[in-house]
Design an enzyme around this catalytic site. Structure first.
Site, PDB file in Angstrom:
ATOM      1  N   CYS A   1       0.645  -1.226  -0.031  1.00 57.69           N
ATOM      2  CA  CYS A   1      -0.031   0.019  -0.195  1.00 57.69           C
ATOM      3  C   CYS A   1       1.103   1.431   0.139  1.00 57.69           C
ATOM      4  O   CYS A   1       1.561   1.578  -0.883  1.00 57.69           O
ATOM      5  CB  CYS A   1      -0.978  -0.049   1.276  1.00 57.69           C
TER       6      CYS A   1
ATOM      7  N   HIS B   1      -3.922  -5.196  -0.368  1.00 58.33           N
ATOM      8  CA  HIS B   1      -3.382  -5.604   0.872  1.00 58.33           C
ATOM      9  C   HIS B   1      -3.466  -7.056   0.868  1.00 58.33           C
ATOM     10  O   HIS B   1      -4.578  -7.657   1.434  1.00 58.33           O
ATOM     11  CB  HIS B   1      -4.326  -5.366   2.154  1.00 58.33           C
TER      12      HIS B   1
ATOM     13  N   GLU C   1      -2.660  -9.175   3.129  1.00 59.60           N
ATOM     14  CA  GLU C   1      -2.904  -9.691   4.295  1.00 59.60           C
ATOM     15  C   GLU C   1      -4.483  -9.531   4.656  1.00 59.60           C
ATOM     16  O   GLU C   1      -4.880  -9.903   5.722  1.00 59.60           O
ATOM     17  CB  GLU C   1      -2.188  -8.866   5.507  1.00 59.60           C
TER      18      GLU C   1
ATOM     19  N   ASP D   1     -23.757  -8.551  15.491  1.00 56.79           N
ATOM     20  CA  ASP D   1     -24.183  -7.638  16.726  1.00 56.79           C
ATOM     21  C   ASP D   1     -23.988  -8.648  17.885  1.00 56.79           C
ATOM     22  O   ASP D   1     -24.281  -9.768  18.126  1.00 56.79           O
ATOM     23  CB  ASP D   1     -25.798  -7.407  16.559  1.00 56.79           C
TER      24      ASP D   1
ATOM     25  N   ASP E   1     -28.912   4.382  11.711  1.00 47.10           N
ATOM     26  CA  ASP E   1     -29.812   3.776  12.163  1.00 47.10           C
ATOM     27  C   ASP E   1     -31.088   4.418  12.006  1.00 47.10           C
ATOM     28  O   ASP E   1     -31.705   5.070  12.962  1.00 47.10           O
ATOM     29  CB  ASP E   1     -29.652   3.476  13.593  1.00 47.10           C
TER      30      ASP E   1
HETATM   31  O1  1PR Z   1     -24.249   4.340  18.828  1.00 47.71           O
HETATM   32  O2  1PR Z   1     -21.626   4.415  18.082  1.00 47.71           O
HETATM   33  O3  1PR Z   1     -22.465   3.301  19.995  1.00 47.71           O
HETATM   34  O4  1PR Z   1     -22.888   2.356  17.912  1.00 47.71           O
HETATM   35  C1  1PR Z   1     -23.896   1.425  18.235  1.00 47.71           C
HETATM   36  C2  1PR Z   1     -23.977   0.414  16.975  1.00 47.71           C
HETATM   37  O5  1PR Z   1     -24.577  -0.432  17.358  1.00 47.71           O
HETATM   38  C3  1PR Z   1     -24.738   1.026  15.499  1.00 47.71           C
HETATM   39  O6  1PR Z   1     -23.931   0.733  14.719  1.00 47.71           O
HETATM   40  C4  1PR Z   1     -25.924   0.218  15.892  1.00 47.71           C
HETATM   41  O7  1PR Z   1     -26.422   0.216  14.556  1.00 47.71           O
HETATM   42  C5  1PR Z   1     -25.744  -0.732  16.267  1.00 47.71           C
HETATM   43  N1  1PR Z   1     -26.816  -1.281  17.256  1.00 47.71           N
HETATM   44  C6  1PR Z   1     -27.385  -0.711  18.475  1.00 47.71           C
HETATM   45  N2  1PR Z   1     -28.356  -1.528  18.841  1.00 47.71           N
HETATM   46  C7  1PR Z   1     -28.587  -2.425  18.030  1.00 47.71           C
HETATM   47  C8  1PR Z   1     -29.738  -3.550  18.199  1.00 47.71           C
HETATM   48  O8  1PR Z   1     -29.858  -4.160  17.353  1.00 47.71           O
HETATM   49  N3  1PR Z   1     -30.544  -3.349  19.216  1.00 47.71           N
HETATM   50  N4  1PR Z   1     -27.620  -3.211  15.824  1.00 47.71           N
HETATM   51  C9  1PR Z   1     -27.706  -2.434  16.978  1.00 47.71           C
HETATM   52  C10 1PR Z   1     -27.894  -2.619  14.674  1.00 47.71           C
HETATM   53  C11 1PR Z   1     -28.428  -3.525  12.729  1.00 47.71           C
HETATM   54  C12 1PR Z   1     -27.648  -4.242  11.765  1.00 47.71           C
HETATM   55  C13 1PR Z   1     -28.046  -5.494  11.638  1.00 47.71           C
HETATM   56  C14 1PR Z   1     -28.747  -5.173  10.233  1.00 47.71           C
HETATM   57  C15 1PR Z   1     -28.822  -6.573   9.517  1.00 47.71           C
HETATM   58  N5  1PR Z   1     -27.688  -3.799  13.978  1.00 47.71           N
HETATM   59  O9  1PR Z   1     -26.145  -4.066  11.705  1.00 47.71           O
HETATM   60  O10 1PR Z   1     -26.946  -6.401  11.608  1.00 47.71           O
HETATM   61  O11 1PR Z   1     -30.137  -4.819  10.296  1.00 47.71           O
HETATM   62  O12 1PR Z   1     -29.744  -7.627  10.184  1.00 47.71           O
HETATM   63  P1  1PR Z   1     -30.504  -8.427   9.256  1.00 47.71           P
HETATM   64  O13 1PR Z   1     -29.949  -8.907   8.026  1.00 47.71           O
HETATM   65  O14 1PR Z   1     -30.764  -9.728  10.432  1.00 47.71           O
HETATM   66  O15 1PR Z   1     -31.786  -7.657   8.957  1.00 47.71           O
HETATM   67  P2  1PR Z   1     -22.838   3.791  18.706  1.00 47.71           P
END
Ligand code: 1PR
Length: 591
Positions: free
Chosen positions: A140, A245, A247, A288, A446
């Protein structure tokens, strides 16, 4: 055995006053001779490899690494260990001159890198080493620094070994900058370390590139096409450098490193034939992660962000162990893996050591990019100790993350920026992208869909929706939320995306609370709106239920990647089926 001495990065500060290369000790008479012979040689002429007699033997299982402390070189360390090599860190220019083989994984920006190399005498030693055709692999920035100069915050003079100026990709040509993702190469003759690559994709992440010219054509071993043809690797004799990259390029990338470390390896696999030529669409697996009620760190999955079972026990859904699942998704062909620490908005992430451990363990065996998010912000802990978001990010990078993802804190920063029109430079987003580059910063949005009857009903970007709302509303805006969807904010996803791009985000992870966990497909209206509005890559997220949802989002929007969680965790759809489906639909993917 791995050398236990401190890496070069840790001695840089104590050597900052070194201005004369003559004060540097080269530790063998032969290397001292080579070193002194080249001191003060401003106009470098690369010697023909054939005229050189010096060729270090490369029989040991140790490799010398030049880490000047600008960022995450953990991945290359992990990859080298995975291949059975121990690492000797460069501490003095003499260590460069005496190396059997040297890897230079340049990270960070061009100017500070050259500054450190010049001040410590490493620049001279590097030039001498390379001019004498010793085994070298630049990665890189480690490729870019070999050129005459760079336009990155410049012009800034480089090592001057290869003719050419490193310039920025031209985003006005309709391409997204940074160039992030998997591209195939056009491999030229005699590449040697690329012998197993053929038409397979490798992983790039950069905003600057060198372009082929008559003056540098003898150096070029491969080019890549991203809006224009740029130099993806060089080779002359034992000197190699790659813009991508290895790696982070999965098994193909490991084969590149293996061939550098064992130059005479016979071909092990037939390079894939095909027509790969564009930036591949990425398929990302998202985990998550949070602590369940028993205190175990688990991969969970929400239903519109509600991660608790609808049972009497109301437990946090447990879909597996983070490190195991990440390893499985890597084997299954995920192009990238994201960890979101979804308790991060409540607890301080550096207190959440298991999450750091997850990254450390995962990065030992997973050689595709890792993103981590959750809780990245300034924080004062219970004892009154203040941690800057930069420290939090630094810990994540050190633990193996390639990118960090900011959610809530980016919303506040964007609101402030829109209100004042001033970039303070103080938000976590601005600080982290300034230090680590915007390609290392993802903003996770979100949003929740809010239907309205008329475009003028709210002061945010309103679109006509494909499917009308419950009361026949034809319009909607997408309200941003913070704290994992718990609090709606006075800003739309469109306004947020534009603002964070200006503040230095390199990529947008676009979730949608309404679609999360529903399996009915991505919110095409939303993804189209955002991916048409910004010049940085957009990752479509939330709602994938079948492979057809991936082809739909790639055909109908300008998303660069699509992310899914539930269907992979519940083993409903293997990643490979998604890839095969996309191929059948003539959408280029990494296979
Ligand atoms: O605000 O900087 O502390 O970041 C928190 C992070 O955690 C954010 O990226 C937020 O999207 C994520 N988050 C917080 N609470 C939740 C929750 O689900 N209760 N998850 C959450 C969000 C959403 C997606 C999920 C897709 C695909 N997750 O990333 O993986 O919707 O899901 P699917 O394919 O099953 O539909 P901060």
């Amino acid at each position: 055995m791995e050398a236990t001495a401190a890496p070069f990065s840790s001695i840089v500060s104590s050597r900052q006053n070194l201005s004369s290369s003559s004060s540097i000790r080269a530790s063998s008479p032969a290397s001292l001779f080579l070193f002194q012979k080249n001191i003060g040689n401003g106009n470098r002429k690369f010697k023909s490899p054939r005229s050189l007699s010096v060729r270090a033997s490369s029989t040991s299982d140790s490799v010398t690494l030049l880490d000047y402390g600008a960022g995450n070189v953990r991945s290359i360390r992990n990859a080298l260990r995975h291949l059975g090599f121990s690492i000797k860190d460069v501490q003095t220019p003499g260590d460069i001159l005496n190396a059997d083989r040297l890897i230079f994984p340049g990270v960070g920006a061009f100017a500070p890198a050259m500054d450190v190399l010049n001040k410590t005498g490493m620049a001279e030693a590097l030039c001498t080493y390379i001019e004498n055709d010793r085994p070298f692999l630049g990665i890189c920035l480690g490729l870019q620094l070999l050129f005459e100069s760079s336009e990155e915050n410049g012009p800034v003079k480089g090592l001057g070994l290869i003719p050419g100026i490193v310039g920025r990709f031209d985003s006005s040509a309709g391409i997204r900058v940074p160039h992030i993702g998997w591209n195939a190469l056009q491999v030229g003759k005699d590449s040697e370390i690329l012998d197993d690559v053929g038409n397979r994709h490798v992983y790039f992440v950069h905003s600057y590139r060198a372009i082929p010219s008559d003056e540098n054509k003898d150096w070029i071993s491969s080019t890549c096409n991203y809006g224009e043809s740029f130099i993806s690797s060089i080779r002359r004799g034992n000197v190699h450098a790659v813009q991508f990259h290895p790696e982070k390029s999965g098994e193909v990338g490991l084969s590149v490193l293996r061939r550098f470390l064992h130059p005479k390896l016979p071909a092990t696999q037939k390079p894939m034939e095909g027509k790969a030529s564009k930036l591949a669409k990425r398929v990302i697996a998202c985990l998550d992660v949070r602590t369940n009620d028993k205190g175990d760190l688990v991969v969970t999955k929400g239903d519109q962000y509600d991660v608790r079972e609808q049972s009497n026990e109301n437990e946090v859904r447990n879909l597996g162990k983070p490190v195991d699942l990440a390893g499985q998704y890597y084997k299954d062909g995920a192009d990238e893996i994201s960890f979101l620490n979804i308790t991060g908005f409540r607890d301080f992430p550096l207190g959440d050591l298991p999450m750091i451990q997850v990254l450390r363990h995962t990065s030992k065996n997973v050689f595709v990019p890792l993103t981590v998010g959750g809780g990245i912000r300034d924080f004062t802990d219970a004892s009154g100790r203040y941690y800057s978001s930069l420290e939090v990010a630094a810990e994540y990078f050190r633990s193996g993350a390639d990118k960090i993802s900011i959610g809530s804190d980016a919303v506040y920063a964007a609101e402030e920026f829109i209100k004042s029109g001033v970039k303070t430079g103080k938000s976590s987003l601005e600080q982290i992208s300034r230090v680590y580059g915007n390609q290392a910063v993802v903003v996770s949005i979100d949003p929740r869909r809010v239907y309205v009857n008329h475009p003028d009903d709210v002061p945010y970007k309103v679109i006509r929706v494909t499917n009308p709302g419950p009361n026949g509303e034809e319009y909607a805006w997408y309200q941003c939320t913070v704290s994992g969807g718990r609090e709606g904010r006075p800003i739309g996803a469109f306004e947020l995306a534009k603002a964070v791009e200006e503040l230095g985000a390199g990529e947008i992870l676009l979730n949608c609370i309404d679609c999360d966990g529903q399996g009915k497909g991505f919110d095409i209206d939303l993804v189209k709106l955002i991916s048409d509005s910004v010049g940085i890559p957009v990752i479509a997220s939330s709602g994938a239920g079948i492979p057809g949802h991936f082809s739909e989002v790639f055909k109908k929007t300008n998303a660069s990647a699509a992310l899914a969680a539930g269907i992979f965790h519940r083993k409903e759809v293997p990643i490979q089926s998604v890839k095969e489906h996309l191929q059948e639909e003539h959408i280029e993917v990494r296979i």
